[in-house]
Design a protein around this motif. Structure first.
Motif, mmCIF file in Angstrom:
data_model
loop_
_atom_site.group_PDB
_atom_site.id
_atom_site.type_symbol
_atom_site.label_atom_id
_atom_site.label_comp_id
_atom_site.label_asym_id
_atom_site.label_seq_id
_atom_site.Cartn_x
_atom_site.Cartn_y
_atom_site.Cartn_z
ATOM 1 N N GLU A 75 6.599 5.466 1.529
ATOM 2 C CA GLU A 75 7.334 4.644 2.496
ATOM 3 C C GLU A 75 6.777 4.729 3.908
ATOM 4 O O GLU A 75 7.254 4.032 4.805
ATOM 5 C CB GLU A 75 8.816 5.047 2.492
ATOM 6 C CG GLU A 75 9.522 4.652 1.213
ATOM 7 C CD GLU A 75 10.974 5.101 1.158
ATOM 8 O OE1 GLU A 75 11.436 5.794 2.097
ATOM 9 O OE2 GLU A 75 11.635 4.764 0.174
ATOM 10 N N ILE A 76 5.759 5.547 4.122
ATOM 11 C CA ILE A 76 5.148 5.649 5.449
ATOM 12 C C ILE A 76 4.458 4.326 5.759
ATOM 13 O O ILE A 76 3.622 3.854 4.991
ATOM 14 C CB ILE A 76 4.157 6.829 5.514
ATOM 15 C CG1 ILE A 76 4.915 8.145 5.339
ATOM 16 C CG2 ILE A 76 3.364 6.813 6.821
ATOM 17 C CD1 ILE A 76 4.033 9.361 5.230
ATOM 18 N N ARG A 77 4.830 3.743 6.874
ATOM 19 C CA ARG A 77 4.324 2.404 7.228
ATOM 20 C C ARG A 77 2.865 2.399 7.659
ATOM 21 O O ARG A 77 2.145 1.453 7.403
ATOM 22 C CB ARG A 77 5.196 1.804 8.327
ATOM 23 C CG ARG A 77 6.562 1.462 7.808
ATOM 24 C CD ARG A 77 7.377 0.757 8.848
ATOM 25 N NE ARG A 77 8.720 0.508 8.305
ATOM 26 C CZ ARG A 77 9.780 0.390 9.025
ATOM 27 N NH1 ARG A 77 9.706 0.467 10.335
ATOM 28 N NH2 ARG A 77 10.952 0.182 8.463
ATOM 29 N N ASN A 78 2.443 3.458 8.332
ATOM 30 C CA ASN A 78 1.061 3.556 8.796
ATOM 31 C C ASN A 78 0.174 3.849 7.583
ATOM 32 O O ASN A 78 0.159 4.963 7.062
ATOM 33 C CB ASN A 78 0.945 4.650 9.850
ATOM 34 C CG ASN A 78 -0.452 4.813 10.393
ATOM 35 O OD1 ASN A 78 -1.440 4.718 9.671
ATOM 36 N ND2 ASN A 78 -0.524 5.100 11.677
ATOM 37 N N LEU A 79 -0.557 2.837 7.142
ATOM 38 C CA LEU A 79 -1.357 2.934 5.922
ATOM 39 C C LEU A 79 -2.395 4.044 5.988
ATOM 40 O O LEU A 79 -2.565 4.798 5.028
ATOM 41 C CB LEU A 79 -2.035 1.586 5.633
ATOM 42 C CG LEU A 79 -2.804 1.483 4.335
ATOM 43 C CD1 LEU A 79 -1.879 1.701 3.136
ATOM 44 C CD2 LEU A 79 -3.468 0.115 4.225
ATOM 45 N N GLU A 80 -3.056 4.182 7.133
ATOM 46 C CA GLU A 80 -4.082 5.221 7.281
ATOM 47 C C GLU A 80 -3.462 6.613 7.149
ATOM 48 O O GLU A 80 -3.979 7.472 6.438
ATOM 49 C CB GLU A 80 -4.775 5.072 8.637
ATOM 50 C CG GLU A 80 -5.908 6.052 8.843
ATOM 51 C CD GLU A 80 -6.570 5.892 10.200
ATOM 52 O OE1 GLU A 80 -7.203 6.866 10.654
ATOM 53 O OE2 GLU A 80 -6.452 4.799 10.808
ATOM 54 N N LYS A 81 -2.337 6.816 7.830
ATOM 55 C CA LYS A 81 -1.640 8.103 7.756
ATOM 56 C C LYS A 81 -1.177 8.368 6.318
ATOM 57 O O LYS A 81 -1.345 9.470 5.803
ATOM 58 C CB LYS A 81 -0.441 8.110 8.709
ATOM 59 C CG LYS A 81 0.301 9.425 8.752
ATOM 60 C CD LYS A 81 1.430 9.380 9.775
ATOM 61 C CE LYS A 81 2.175 10.695 9.841
ATOM 62 N NZ LYS A 81 3.226 10.692 10.860
#
Length: 151
Positions: free
Chosen positions: A57-63
């Motif tokens: 669910e983390i929005r920042n794809l790179e992270k």
């Protein structure tokens, strides 16, 4: 006997947070040391299905991808099943948030010894109910300091 650890989502995310904040930097180092010790088989890390859900669910794809790569070698060992669901209301009634409760129930059903989190509120409530839940709650820094004292 090897200690079994449960690392929640906020602890796994710590190495990828804003490291200009001193606390984040120190907790990052502690998490990296814990992961290193797990890799050296000093501890066992039991990963849960709910951790995977939260990471996805983390929005920042790179992270998100960096975090996934951090633990891709650790198989999911604790699934969201009837045993977890059965404990959920009891744990929530102690004052934990829903997702934290699911993590805690997962740790309990996975026979973990220590629940590691960077969430101060979760740790505070967890320590209050530690004996009842048969689970220790520690910040990664406190865990590392405790382990170093035993060496």
């Amino acid at each position: 006997m090897i200690m079994i650890l449960y690392l929640d989502a906020c602890s796994i995310c710590r190495p990828f947070d804003d490291l200009t904040v001193i606390r984040n930097k120190l907790e990052k180092e502690a998490i990296l040391e814990i992961l290193s010790r797990i890799q050296n088989e000093e501890y066992i890390w039991k990963r849960s299905e709910v951790l995977d859900v939260e990471i996805n669910e983390i929005r920042n794809l790179e992270k998100r991808e960096k975090i996934k790569n951090t633990f891709s070698h650790v198989p999911t060992q604790i699934f969201y099943n009837s045993e977890v669901k059965k404990l959920l209301k009891k744990v929530q009634s102690m004052g934990f948030e829903l997702m934290d409760s699911i993590h805690i129930c997962s740790a309990i059903t996975g026979n973990c010894d220590i629940f590691i989190s960077t969430d101060d509120d979760l740790i505070k409530i967890g320590q209050k109910y530690s004996q009842k839940l048969k689970l220790q709650f520690l910040n990664p820094l406190d865990f590392i300091n405790k382990v170093r004292k035993k060496i």
